[in-house]
Design a protein around this motif. Structure first.
Motif, mmCIF file in Angstrom:
data_model
loop_
_atom_site.group_PDB
_atom_site.id
_atom_site.type_symbol
_atom_site.label_atom_id
_atom_site.label_comp_id
_atom_site.label_asym_id
_atom_site.label_seq_id
_atom_site.Cartn_x
_atom_site.Cartn_y
_atom_site.Cartn_z
ATOM 1 N N ARG A 1 30.424 38.010 65.615
ATOM 2 C CA ARG A 1 30.438 37.880 64.171
ATOM 3 C C ARG A 1 29.783 39.032 63.456
ATOM 4 N NH1 ARG A 1 32.753 32.925 63.449
ATOM 5 N NH2 ARG A 1 33.141 34.110 61.581
ATOM 6 N N MET B 1 43.820 47.435 65.485
ATOM 7 C CA MET B 1 43.624 46.568 64.322
ATOM 8 C C MET B 1 42.381 45.718 64.482
ATOM 9 S SD MET B 1 44.643 45.573 61.368
ATOM 10 C CE MET B 1 46.367 45.774 61.008
ATOM 11 N N VAL C 1 39.182 47.824 64.296
ATOM 12 C CA VAL C 1 38.872 48.292 62.942
ATOM 13 C C VAL C 1 38.337 47.160 62.082
ATOM 14 C CG1 VAL C 1 39.908 49.094 60.796
ATOM 15 C CG2 VAL C 1 40.465 50.231 62.942
ATOM 16 N N LEU C 2 39.023 46.045 62.152
ATOM 17 C CA LEU C 2 38.568 44.915 61.353
ATOM 18 C C LEU C 2 37.254 44.374 61.872
ATOM 19 C CD1 LEU C 2 41.847 42.911 60.749
ATOM 20 C CD2 LEU C 2 40.634 44.397 59.170
ATOM 21 N N GLY D 1 34.753 45.904 62.812
ATOM 22 C CA GLY D 1 33.571 46.645 62.435
ATOM 23 C C GLY D 1 33.356 47.914 63.222
ATOM 24 N N MET D 2 34.407 48.453 63.744
ATOM 25 C CA MET D 2 34.237 49.716 64.487
ATOM 26 C C MET D 2 33.708 50.793 63.556
ATOM 27 S SD MET D 2 37.056 51.881 66.600
ATOM 28 C CE MET D 2 38.044 52.332 65.229
ATOM 29 N N ARG D 3 32.759 51.569 64.085
ATOM 30 C CA ARG D 3 32.199 52.606 63.244
ATOM 31 C C ARG D 3 33.176 53.747 63.119
ATOM 32 N NH1 ARG D 3 26.599 52.772 66.464
ATOM 33 N NH2 ARG D 3 25.933 50.628 66.073
ATOM 34 N N PRO D 4 33.261 54.332 61.951
ATOM 35 C CA PRO D 4 34.181 55.460 61.763
ATOM 36 C C PRO D 4 33.952 56.564 62.778
ATOM 37 C CG PRO D 4 33.229 54.790 59.669
ATOM 38 C CD PRO D 4 32.585 53.948 60.697
ATOM 39 N N ILE E 1 49.620 40.174 54.853
ATOM 40 C CA ILE E 1 48.231 40.548 54.590
ATOM 41 C C ILE E 1 47.617 39.612 53.547
ATOM 42 C CG2 ILE E 1 46.697 42.351 53.735
ATOM 43 C CD1 ILE E 1 48.538 44.408 54.967
ATOM 44 N N ARG F 1 37.619 33.499 60.238
ATOM 45 C CA ARG F 1 37.687 34.844 60.812
ATOM 46 C C ARG F 1 38.799 34.947 61.844
ATOM 47 N NH1 ARG F 1 34.190 39.408 61.249
ATOM 48 N NH2 ARG F 1 33.965 40.140 63.391
ATOM 49 N N VAL G 1 42.127 35.318 60.241
ATOM 50 C CA VAL G 1 42.378 36.679 59.752
ATOM 51 C C VAL G 1 42.845 37.573 60.883
ATOM 52 C CG1 VAL G 1 41.337 38.712 58.739
ATOM 53 C CG2 VAL G 1 40.703 36.449 57.894
ATOM 54 N N PHE G 2 42.084 37.509 61.977
ATOM 55 C CA PHE G 2 42.437 38.385 63.093
ATOM 56 C C PHE G 2 43.817 38.072 63.648
ATOM 57 C CE2 PHE G 2 39.122 41.302 64.188
ATOM 58 C CZ PHE G 2 38.042 40.859 63.420
ATOM 59 N N MET H 1 46.388 39.444 61.143
ATOM 60 C CA MET H 1 46.376 40.905 61.136
ATOM 61 C C MET H 1 46.884 41.471 62.441
ATOM 62 S SD MET H 1 45.744 41.634 58.170
ATOM 63 C CE MET H 1 45.550 43.397 58.177
ATOM 64 N N VAL I 1 50.461 41.494 61.965
ATOM 65 C CA VAL I 1 50.773 42.614 61.067
ATOM 66 C C VAL I 1 50.800 43.917 61.841
ATOM 67 C CG1 VAL I 1 49.883 44.014 59.172
ATOM 68 C CG2 VAL I 1 49.923 41.530 58.958
#
Lengths: 715, 370
Positions: free
Chosen positions: B135, B176, B179-180, B182-185, B296, B305, B308-309, B312, B315
Motif C-alpha cells: 500500500r 503500468m 508506475v501506478l 509508486g515507482m520512482r522516476p 480509465i 486499489r 484500479v490496478f 488499468m 487498459v
C-alpha cells in the motif's frame, strides 16, 4: 473494506491518460502522413502493384531485293523474361529459375544484376528461343515465380551460309557503350538493334517501336483484367537495290575458297547490284547471342571474316590505277603524245624500276600502255605528271576519300601527296615515290568500292555517282538528307580522251590484252586488270613466295565500253594475277547480260585455274563445265582438203548434253519459306534501248579473228 | 453473506453495467466484422466474418459471466492461478507441439490450448493483488524487483517457446502496475537505460533469425521487398492509397488483389484504412480512444486499489495492442503477430478481450459496494 482514501495517486492516472493521448496522436499523425500527405505516391505504388506492363514487341522490318524478293525476315519464337517492377528477384528464385530453364546460375545472376538498373516496367530477357520444356516449366511455376513470364518475339532469320552477310549485317542486344553514347539515347537495355551493315545503317527504320499490354494482376501475378493496349509499330520493310540473281552469281563465283570482294553497280544511278566479301560469317549465329568463344574465333581469324572487304579493305590497286593515270595524263596534255620504249625496265632517280614483262613491250603509246599494262609507260607518265597532279585527279575521282556509301564504317583509303606526307609523316615527299604510285603501288591504297566508283565515272565520261544500297524514294526524308543518295558530280573529261581510254580498256579482254581468257562471246566488256604486290618482290623471293605474301588480283570492268549498264570490281586476295580476278568479274557480268536478255541463267562454278605453263586456258565462252544449250544442232558442211579436188560433205549433229537450266532465284538461299508465289518484278535491271546492231543479236560471236593463245604470263 | 452477495449481485446488474463502454466496443466489433467480410471476399477465407460474429456473441456472454463473479474472490485465488499458469507454460514447453516454429499450443485433440493468452489475464490479476497488498505510495527498488519478478518469470517461459510478441505484451502490464504502484522516476529511467543496453545484446543472442529479419526490414523494408519487407510495404501502400475518403467497401485494390497479407487478422486496420480512408481510420481511432478513456474513467471510480490496478492493467494491455498493431500498419513498428483487439479475426483475441472487459465491468459494478 477500504475507505475512500486515495487508492492510486490521481496524478499517475492522469499521466497515463496523457500518455495514451500522446500515443494516439502519434498514430493519427502516422495515418495522416500516409493518407493525406503522401497519398499520391502510394496510389501510384498501388497501381504499379496491380498493373503489369507486358511489352508487345514490334517485328523488325524485313529486307527485300530490288524485285521484292525476300532476303531477311523474321520467324516467331518464345523468349523467357523476368519482370522486376515489384522489386528485386531473390537469389534463391534465380537459382531455381536457372535450374528449370537450363541456364548457368551465375550467368543469370550477373545478367539480372546488370539489367536491374532499367526502369521497372522493362522486362529482363533471360533466354531466347525457349524449348517447349522451358515453356512448361514457366507455366507450371507461375505462382512460385510470378515475375517469370514468356513473350512471343520475332527473331531474325538470315540467309544460310553467310550469304550477303556483310551487306546485311546482323542484330544483337544493344551494348553498354552504345547506351552511353548520346546518339543512342532512345534505346533501352535489352533492345535488339542492328550492329553492322544495312541492319545498323537503317536500324531506326527497321526497328519499329514496341507497344505494351497493360494487364491487371493480383498478387499471384494472375491476370484479372485488361487495360488499354498500346499497339506496336512494326518496323518498315527495306528494299535494297541488290539483285538477288547477281548477288548469287557473285557469291558463287567467290565460292568458299577465295578471299576478297566483288561489287557491282549501276553507273548511271549508283545503285549497288551486288556486294559480296570473303571470308564470311553466319549472321544467324549472332541472332541467337553468339558465345564468347565463337566471337573470339571470328575476331582472331587472320582472314578477317567480320571485315566487309568491299568497303573496308584498303589495298594497293596495282595496275588498275593506270586508268586514272591515263585520264590525268590526257587532261594534262601529256599522255596523248607520250611514247616510250619499254625494254623491261627503266631507271628513275638512280633506281631501277622493272616492268612486269621482262623482255619489254617495245614501243608503247597510251592505248597499248593500257591494254598491255606496260609499267614503264606509266612510270614515265608519273614522272612527268608529278605527285601533285596525280593526287589532284585521283582525288577528283574519289580516291583517298570515302564514297559515302550507306553502310557503316567505310574506310577512306589513301591517296598520297606532298601534303599527306607532311601531315602524316612530317617529311617531304620524295619524287622517287611517285614512280611506284604511277603503277598503283607505293602508298596508294583503295577500297574496291572506291575503285569501282572511279572506274564507273571514267566509263560514264565523267559522271560520278554516289553508291548506295537502298532506293532513295523508299526511305524517309531524314535518311535522304543524311545520306545524299543523289549526289552526283560531273567531272570534265576530254571526249577524245574518254574514247581512247575506253577503247583501250575494251582491248584488255581481247587477244593482245592482259585478260583475254576472261572474254565472253557476244559481250563487249571493257576493263583493267591489276596485280598488286603486298610486299616487295625481293622480300617475296626471300621467303620463297610464301602464300601470305601473294599478290592481290584486281579487276574493274564494265559493259558496254562507254556509258555502260553495269560496272563490276573484283578484289581477289592472293589471286596473284589480275586476269583471274577478271574471270570472276566477267562471269558475274554474263549473268547480268543473260538476265537482261531473258536468257536462262547458268550455274556458276569457279572456272578451272590454268597455272601450269603449256596448258591452254579454257576455251572462250565456256564457264566451267556447265554449258546450256537449248537443243541439238544439225550442221551441214562442205569442205575440201587443201591440195585435193574432192569436195567433201557431211551433216553433223551436235548434242550439247543435258539441259541445265534453272530459274531465277525466288528468295535468298535459306529464305525460301518467305518467298511469295509470284515475286513482283519491280525495278528490273536497267535496260538499254535495243540498237539494231549485230552486236546485240543473241548468239552471234564477235567477228574478231580467232585468238592466238598465250600461255602463262597474261597480266 | 451469500444472501447479501446474491442480492447485491442482482442489484449490481442492470444499472452499473457500463453500457456506454459496451456500445463503443460493439461498434468496433461491427466495423471489424464488416471489414473481415470485405477482406475475405473471393478468398478461401470467405465467410469468416460469420465466425467472428459467433466469437463476439460468445465473448459477450463470457463478459457477462465474468462480471458476475465478485472480483475479490478472484483475487483471492490468484496464488493458485499463478501457479497453474506457470505449470501450464512449462508443460507447453515440455509437451507442446511445434507449430509455425514455436511451441505455443498443447494439442488436446478437441481444441488447442494456448496458455500464454490466459496468463495475461492472470498477470493482470496478480499485479492487482500484489499492489492491493503493497500500500505504500513509494516503491523502493527492492520492491520493484520483487514486483517485476512476478511478471518476469512467466515472460521468460513464454520467450522460451519462443513467442517474442506475446512475451512483450506482458511488459505493459508490469510497467503500468509499477508506475501506478509508486515507482520512482529515477528507477524508471534506470530501467529504460537497462532496456536500451540490453537491446543490442538481445539482438545478437536473444533473437531468432526471423525475428532479426523482422526488425531489420522494419528499418528498411525496401531492402527485401519480397520477404518480410513485403508486408510492411504492402501495408503502407494500402493505407496510403486509401487517401482521405478511402476506396469504398470491398473496393480496396490492395486488399482485394491479395497484395495485403492476412488482411483479416494482423493487417485488418490496413484493409480498413484502404477502404475507408483517413476519415474512416480516424473514426476507428476515436472509438478506441473513447474506449480507453472510458476505461480509465471506470478506474478512477473503482472502489478499491485492487480494482484500479485491475482496470488499468486491462487498459495497458489494450493500449499496447492498439499501439503495436496500428503502429505496424503505418510503419512505425516492426511486424509482429499482435492482433488488433476487437477487430482482428481470431477467437482467442476476442475471448480474451471480452473476458478482460468483463473484469472491468466486474469492478465497475461493485463501485458502490463497500
Amino acid at each position: 473494506m477500504n475507505g475512500r482514501e486515495e487508492k492510486v495517486p490521481l496524478i499517475r492516472l492522469a499521466l497515463t491518460q496523457y500518455i495514451i493521448l500522446g500515443i494516439f496522436l502519434l498514430l493519427i499523425f502516422g495515418l495522416w502522413r500516409l493518407q493525406v500527405l503522401h497519398s499520391d505516391y502510394y496510389t501510384s505504388m498501388a497501381e504499379q502493384n496491380r498493373v503489369k506492363e507486358v511489352p508487345i514487341l514490334a517485328p523488325r522490318g524485313k529486307l527485300l531485293d530490288r524485285e521484292g524478293r525476300a532476303i531477311v525476315d523474321n520467324y516467331p519464337s518464345f523468349s523467357a523474361l523476368l519482370l522486376h517492377s515489384q522489386g528485386k528477384v531473390s537469389e534463391s528464385s534465380l537459382e531455381a529459375i536457372a535450374a528449370g530453364l537450363h541456364l548457368d546460375a551465375n550467368d543469370l545472376k550477373t545478367r539480372v544484376k546488370r539489367l536491374s538498373a532499367m526502369p521497372g516496367y522493362q522486362p529482363i530477357f533471360i533466354k531466347y528461343d525457349i524449348t517447349p520444356d522451358d515453356l512448361a516449366f514457366i507455366e507450371s511455376h507461375r505462382n512460385e515465380f510470378p515475375e517469370l513470364d514468356t513473350i512471343t518475339v520475332h527473331r531474325r532469320l538470315y540467309p544460310k551460309n553467310g550469304f550477303m552477310a556483310h551487306l546485311i549485317g546482323y542484330v544483337g542486344e544493344v551494348s553498354e557503350d552504345m547506351l552511353n553514347n548520346p546518339r543512342f539515347e532512345l534505346y533501352n537495355p535489352g533492345d535488339v538493334v542492328g550492329q553492322s551493315g544495312v541492319e545498323a545503317e537503317y536500324n531506326d527504320m527497321l526497328m519499329g517501336k514496341n507497344g505494351s499490354r497493360r494487364v491487371l494482376v493480383n498478387s499471384k501475378g494472375k491476370e484479372v483484367g485488361e487495360l488499354n493496349d498500346t499497339p506496336a509499330i512494326p518496323g518498315k520493310p527495306l528494299q535494297l537495290t541488290i539483285d538477288l540473281d547477281l548477288q548469287i552469281a557473285a557469291e558463287e563465283v567467290l565460292g568458299d575458297n577465295k578471299n576478297g570482294a566483288i561489287v557491282a553497280m549501276d553507273p548511271k544511278t549508283g545503285e549497288i547490284l551486288a556486294l559480296a566479301s570473303r571470308p564470311a560469317f553466319d549472321p544467324n549465329a549472332f541472332a541467337v547471342r553468339i558465345s564468347n568463344k565463337e566471337w573470339q574465333a571470328l575476331v582472331n581469324d587472320p582472314g578477317k571474316p567480320l571485315l566487309n572487304k568491299a568497303i573496308q579493305a584498303q589495298l594497293a590497286p596495282g595496275s588498275t590505277f593506270k586508268v586514272i593515270m591515263s585520264v590525268a595524263g590526257w587532261q594534262e596534255g601529256i599522255a596523248q603524245t607520250l611514247h616510250v620504249n619499254c625494254n623491261g625496265g627503266a631507271t628513275f632517280y638512280g633506281r631501277h624500276f622493272g616492268c612486269w614483262l621482262k623482255g619489254g613491250h617495245g614501243g608503247v603509246d597510251l592505248p597499248k600502255g593500257i591494254y598491255q599494262s606496260c609499267d614503264v609507260f606509266f612510270y614515265t607518265l608519273a614522272e612527268r605528271l608529278g605527285i601533285e597532279r596525280i593526287a589532284k585527279y585521283a582525288t577528283m575521282f574519289g580516291l583517298g576519300q570515302k564514297t559515302g556509301i550507306d553502310l557503316p564504317q567505310e574506310a577512306s583509303g589513301v591517296m598520297p601527296s606532298e601534303e599527306w606526307a607532311l601531315k602524316n609523316f612530317r617529311r617531304k615527299w620524295y619524287a622517287g615515290e611517285t614512280i611506284s604510285v604511277g603503277i598503283g603501288q607505293g602508298a596508294v591504297a583503295v577500297t574496291p568500292v572506291q575503285l569501282l566508283r572511279a572506274a564507273s565515272a571514267i566509263s560514264m565520261g565523267g559522271h560520278m555517282v554516289r553508291p548506295h544500297v537502298v532506293f532513295p524514294d523508299k526511305v524517309s526524308e531524314t535518311y535522304r538528307n543524311a545520306l545524299h543518295y543523289s549526289d552526283t558530280q560531273e567531272i570534265a573529261i576530254d571526249p577524245a580522251g574518254w574514247e581512247t581510254i575506253t577503247d583501250a580498256m575494251a582491248r584488255v579482254l581481247l587477244p593482245g590484252g592482259t585478260a583475254p581468257s576472261a572474254h565472253i562471246p557476244g559481250i563487249e566488256i571493257a576493263g583493267k586488270t591489276g596485280s598488286a604486290q603486298t610486299v616487295s618482290l625481293a622480300l617475296r623471293a626471300k621467303y620463297a613466295n610464301k602464300a601470305e605474301f601473294a599478290q592481290n588480283g584486281w579487276f574493274v570492268g564494265f559493259t558496254p565500253k562507254r556509258n555502260p549498264d553495269i560496272v563490276v570490281c573484283v578484289l581477289f586476295q592472293g589471286g596473284e594475277h589480275g586476269r583471274l580476278a577478271a574471270r570472276l568479274a566477267t562471269q558475274v557480268i554474263k549473268v547480268y547480260v543473260d538476265k537482261k536478255n531473258h536468257r536462262p541463267l547458268e550455274h556458276l562454278k569457279p572456272p578451272p585455274e590454268s597455272e601450269e605453263p603449256g596448258v591452254p586456258a579454257p576455251q572462250p565462252g565456256t564457264l566451267g563445265s556447265n554449258r546450256t544449250r537449248q537443243k541439238t544442232l544439225a550442221v551441214s558442211s562442205f569442205w575440201s582438203d587443201p591440195g585435193s579436188d574432192h569436195l567433201e560433205a557431211a551433216r553433223f549433229v551436235v548434242d550439247p548434253g543435258p539441259e541445265k537450266e534453272f530459274h531465277r532465284a525466288v528468295a535468298a538461299p535459306g529464305m525460301e519459306q518467305f518467298a511469295q508465289n509470284e515475286p513482283p518484278r519491280e525495278n528490273p535491271l536497267p535496260q538499254r534501248k535495243k540498237r539494231a546492231s549485230w552486236q546485240n543479236l543473241p548468239g552471234v560471236v564477235a567477228t574478231l579473228p580467232e585468238p592466238r593463245w598465250r600461255t602463262g604470263d597474261d597480266h | 453473506m451469500a444472501d447479501r452477495r446474491r442480492s447485491l449481485s442482482r442489484y449490481v446488474h442492470f444499472r452499473d453495467f457500463d453500457w456506454v463502454l459496451l456500445i463503443f466496443v460493439l461498434i468496433i466489433c461491427l466495423l471489424g466484422v464488416s471489414e473481415i467480410y470485405s477482406a475475405t471476399l473471393h478468398t478461401k477465407f470467405e465467410g469468416m466474418h460469420i465466425r467472428q460474429v459467433y466469437w463476439i456473441v460468445a465473448g459477450v456472454a463470457l463478459m457477462f459471466l465474468a462480471s458476475l463473479i465478485n472480483y475479490q474472490a478472484l483475487l483471492e485465488l490468484v496464488p493458485w492461478m499463478y501457479a497453474a499458469s506457470l505449470v501450464s507454460l512449462v508443460s507447453v514447453l515440455v509437451f507442446g507441439k511445434r507449430y509455425l516454429g514455436a511451441k505455443r499450443w498443447i494439442d488436446f485433440r478437441l481444441f488447442h490450448f494456448q496458455p500464454s493468452e490466459w496468463v495475461k489475464l492472470i498477470l493482470i490479476l496478480a499485479m492487482a493483488k500484489y499492489f492491493a497488498e503493497y500500500r505504500e505510495s513509494d516503491l523502493p527498488f527492492r520492491e520493484l524487483v520483487k514486483a517485476g519478478l512476478v511478471v518476469l518469470l512467466p515472460m521468460l517461459l513464454v520467450l522460451k517457446q519462443p513467442d517474442l510478441g506475446t512475451a512483450l505484451t506482458y511488459i505493459p502490464i508490469a510497467v503500468m502496475a509499477l508506475v501506478l504502484g509508486g515507482m520512482r522516476p529515477k528507477h524508471g529511467i534506470v530501467l529504460l537505460v537497462i532496456a536500451a543496453v540490453l537491446m543490442p545484446a538481445m539482438w545478437k543472442w536473444g533473437l531468432k533469425p526471423y525475428q532479426k529479419e523482422r526488425l531489420s526490414t522494419f528499418v528498411a523494408p525496401e531492402a527485401d521487398s519480397r520477404g518480410s519487407g513485403y508486408q510492411v510495404i504492402q501495408s503502407l501502400v494500402a493505407v496510403g492509397s486509401g487517401g482521405v475518403w478511402g476506396k469504398g467497401v470491398a473496393k480496396g485494390t490492395q486488399t482485394q488483389g491479395q497484395f495485403l497479407p492476412v488482411p483479416h487478422t494482423d493487417f485488418i486496420f490496413a484493409a480498413w484504412s484502404e477502404e475507408h480512408g483517413f476519415v474512416g481510420a480516424l473514426v476507428v481511432m476515436l472509438l478506441y480512444f473513447g474506449v480507453l478513456m472510458r476505461l480509465i474513467h471506470d478506474a478512477q471510480t473503482a472502489p478499491d486499489r485492487a480494482g484500479v490496478f485491475l482496470i488499468m492493467g486491462v487498459v495497458a494491455v489494450l493500449a499496447f495492442h492498439v499501439l503495436v498493431n496500428v503502429g505496424m500498419v503505418v510503419g512505425f513498428m516492426p511486424v509482429t503477430g499482435i492482433p488488433l483487439p476487437l477487430m482482428s479475426y481470431g477467437g482467442s483475441s476476442i475471448l480474451f478481450t471480452f473476458l478482460a472487459l468483463g473484469i472491468v465491468m466486474n469492478v465497475r459494478m461493485r463501485r458502490f459496494v463497500n
